[in-house]
Write a protein that holds these residues in place. Structure first.
Motif, PDB file in Angstrom:
ATOM      1  N   GLY A 150       0.797  -1.210   0.000  1.00 36.61           N
ATOM      2  CA  GLY A 150       0.000   0.000   0.000  1.00 36.61           C
ATOM      3  C   GLY A 150       0.835   1.267   0.000  1.00 36.61           C
ATOM      4  O   GLY A 150       0.360   2.320   0.402  1.00 36.61           O
ATOM      5  N   ILE A 151       2.087   1.175  -0.422  1.00 37.05           N
ATOM      6  CA  ILE A 151       2.971   2.341  -0.450  1.00 37.05           C
ATOM      7  C   ILE A 151       3.164   2.760  -1.902  1.00 37.05           C
ATOM      8  O   ILE A 151       3.630   1.971  -2.720  1.00 37.05           O
ATOM      9  CB  ILE A 151       4.340   2.023   0.189  1.00 37.05           C
ATOM     10  N   SER A 152       2.823   4.003  -2.185  1.00 36.12           N
ATOM     11  CA  SER A 152       3.016   4.501  -3.541  1.00 36.12           C
ATOM     12  C   SER A 152       4.468   4.959  -3.712  1.00 36.12           C
ATOM     13  O   SER A 152       5.234   5.052  -2.754  1.00 36.12           O
ATOM     14  CB  SER A 152       2.050   5.653  -3.824  1.00 36.12           C
ATOM     15  N   PHE A 153       4.809   5.258  -4.935  1.00 35.99           N
ATOM     16  CA  PHE A 153       6.181   5.685  -5.229  1.00 35.99           C
ATOM     17  C   PHE A 153       6.481   7.021  -4.549  1.00 35.99           C
ATOM     18  O   PHE A 153       7.601   7.241  -4.071  1.00 35.99           O
ATOM     19  CB  PHE A 153       6.376   5.794  -6.746  1.00 35.99           C
ATOM     20  N   ASP A 154       5.491   7.914  -4.478  1.00 38.47           N
ATOM     21  CA  ASP A 154       5.695   9.210  -3.821  1.00 38.47           C
ATOM     22  C   ASP A 154       6.021   9.033  -2.336  1.00 38.47           C
ATOM     23  O   ASP A 154       6.937   9.676  -1.812  1.00 38.47           O
ATOM     24  CB  ASP A 154       4.447  10.080  -3.976  1.00 38.47           C
ATOM     25  N   LYS A 155       5.267   8.151  -1.677  1.00 37.80           N
ATOM     26  CA  LYS A 155       5.517   7.906  -0.252  1.00 37.80           C
ATOM     27  C   LYS A 155       6.887   7.266  -0.042  1.00 37.80           C
ATOM     28  O   LYS A 155       7.574   7.562   0.938  1.00 37.80           O
ATOM     29  CB  LYS A 155       4.431   7.008   0.325  1.00 37.80           C
ATOM     30  N   LEU A 156       7.282   6.401  -0.965  1.00 39.11           N
ATOM     31  CA  LEU A 156       8.589   5.760  -0.866  1.00 39.11           C
ATOM     32  C   LEU A 156       9.711   6.790  -0.993  1.00 39.11           C
ATOM     33  O   LEU A 156      10.712   6.721  -0.261  1.00 39.11           O
ATOM     34  CB  LEU A 156       8.713   4.686  -1.939  1.00 39.11           C
TER      35      LEU A 156
END
Length: 121
Positions: free
Chosen positions: A3-9
């Motif tokens: 549930g982690i998007s690239f932006d959050k990563l």
């Protein structure tokens, strides 16, 4: 993934760079890589061990998505059980210890021995 998007990563990576610092970051990145490799190796070993124990033909026939616990909805299971018309699906009525313990004890006569149960432990 998780549930982690690239932006959050990217934000998490930026925070890690700031908190850990550029001098210690390569060491931590190497440890993270080793951890991921070990985790993948353990998962592959477990899969192969299950395949050996169960048998490869049975292992390949199992629908693993059907056994995913995330698919079980407790509300649906309860609704299916309540709406079932099959008498074989109904649980048997069991009298528990609590029901027996709620019976009033017979009155005791003064000086008499209490009742003896030979089967009691």
């Amino acid at each position: 993934m998780f549930g982690i998007s690239f932006d959050k990563l990217l934000v998490m990576a930026g925070i890690a760079v700031i908190l850990i610092g550029p001098t210690r970051l390569p060491g931590y990145a190497e440890k993270l890589g080793q951890f991921v490799r070990n985790l993948r190796r353990y998962a592959d070993d477990a899969r192969e061990k299950v395949r050996e124990e169960v048998g490869s033909e049975v292992f390949d026939e199992i629908d693993w998505k059907k056994l995913d616990p995330r698919q079980y909805d407790p509300r649906r299971i309860i609704a299916d059980a309540l709406l079932s018309d099959d008498p074989a699906d109904e649980p048997e009525k069991v009298v528990g210890i609590a029901a027996v313990a709620t019976k009033p004890a017979p009155p005791r006569v003064a000086g008499a021995l209490p009742p003896f149960d030979a089967e009691a432990t």
